[in-house]
Design a protein around this motif. Structure first.
Motif, PDB file in Angstrom:
ATOM      1  N   UNK A 105       0.773  -1.625  -0.271  1.00  0.00           N
ATOM      2  CA  UNK A 105       0.393  -0.055   0.005  1.00  0.00           C
ATOM      3  C   UNK A 105       0.657   0.997  -0.179  1.00  0.00           C
ATOM      4  N   UNK A 106       2.050   1.107   0.339  1.00  0.00           N
ATOM      5  CA  UNK A 106       3.111   2.314   0.766  1.00  0.00           C
ATOM      6  C   UNK A 106       3.448   2.714  -0.658  1.00  0.00           C
ATOM      7  N   UNK A 141      -1.661   7.837  -5.381  1.00  0.00           N
ATOM      8  CA  UNK A 141      -3.057   7.887  -5.354  1.00  0.00           C
ATOM      9  C   UNK A 141      -3.503   9.239  -4.518  1.00  0.00           C
ATOM     10  N   UNK A 142      -2.055   9.672  -3.695  1.00  0.00           N
ATOM     11  CA  UNK A 142      -2.737  11.127  -2.561  1.00  0.00           C
ATOM     12  C   UNK A 142      -2.489  12.117  -3.035  1.00  0.00           C
ATOM     13  N   UNK A 180      -5.237  17.028  -1.685  1.00  0.00           N
ATOM     14  CA  UNK A 180      -7.317  17.233  -1.508  1.00  0.00           C
ATOM     15  C   UNK A 180      -7.507  16.480  -2.376  1.00  0.00           C
ATOM     16  N   UNK A 181      -9.014  16.230  -1.710  1.00  0.00           N
ATOM     17  CA  UNK A 181      -9.059  15.336  -2.768  1.00  0.00           C
ATOM     18  C   UNK A 181      -9.489  15.364  -3.824  1.00  0.00           C
ATOM     19  N   UNK A 182      -9.488  14.025  -4.010  1.00  0.00           N
ATOM     20  CA  UNK A 182      -9.763  13.890  -5.933  1.00  0.00           C
ATOM     21  C   UNK A 182     -11.124  13.308  -6.160  1.00  0.00           C
ATOM     22  N   UNK A 183     -12.016  13.409  -7.144  1.00  0.00           N
ATOM     23  CA  UNK A 183     -12.572  13.096  -7.062  1.00  0.00           C
ATOM     24  C   UNK A 183     -12.876  11.422  -8.032  1.00  0.00           C
TER      25      UNK A 183
END
Length: 216
Positions: A28-29, A35-36, A209-212
């Protein structure tokens, strides 16, 4: 990414729902640096034209994204409220988004675009043993979103779009080969495995910041 799903299903009484899950041979790392990172969304979402964060008193931070999609879908934008949660104990990160009510009064619809409404999008990323990770992606939207969408596009969205989103993410991770994310190095690893996994960390492009559609 999830953008492909915007054409989902023909009009039906119930909301349109699709989901996909798979396990990859990757810790996951290794996944999280891509992803983030909002800055890297374009690496695995080729239709993404722009992404911005907008702060509002009523909803807090919102994510606005514009997508240039092939005919007949055209240009679409979306304004979402997103929430990310991590549970190191369970080895799980979740990222969920949903459209904001009265979005047009907050951010006008982009010129020439059609605004999408997403009832709920969710990524669930779970660290597993033996350096593996389970990635699950789900999407729900009103049946009105599919109005006028050709049947072949609908079929693709129902059967392939979410799988392709996950595949695009994994391909980008392998291509960019960024350093593992320090915050996730310990997840589902023994002390021996952690020691073996550590290496000098280059500075990577941050963001978060969140990406949809990167969220789903």
């Amino acid at each position: 990414m999830m953008l492909a799903v915007i054409g989902t299903v023909l009009a039906a009484p119930a909301p349109i729902s699709v989901s996909y899950s798979t396990v990859v041979d990757m810790h996951i790392s290794e996944i999280m640096p891509v992803f983030l990172s909002d800055e890297l969304n374009h690496e695995w979402s080729p239709s993404l034209a722009s992404h911005s964060q907008i702060f509002t008193r009523e909803h807090g931070m919102l994510a606005h994204q514009l997508y240039k999609l092939p005919w007949p879908l055209g240009t679409r934008d979306v304004l979402l409220s997103c929430e990310r949660k991590t549970s190191p104990r369970d080895g799980v990160l979740t990222s969920e988004c949903r459209s904001v009510d009265n979005a047009g009064s907050i951010v006008p619809i982009s010129n020439g675009a059609t605004r999408m409404e997403l009832s709920h999008t969710a990524w669930r990323i779970e660290a597993l043993s033996d350096e593996r990770t389970r990635l699950s992606l789900s999407l729900e939207m009103p049946e009105t979103v599919a109005a006028g969408v050709p049947k072949n596009v609908v079929r693709y969205c129902q059967t392939r779009s979410l799988k392709d989103s996950v595949s695009n993410l994994i391909d980008a991770i392998k291509r960019l080969d960024l350093p593992a994310h320090e915050s996730f190095l310990r997840w589902r690893r023994s002390s021996v495995a952690l020691k073996a996994a550590r290496r000098p960390q280059r500075s990577s492009r941050g963001a978060s910041a969140s990406t949809l559609f990167a969220y789903a």
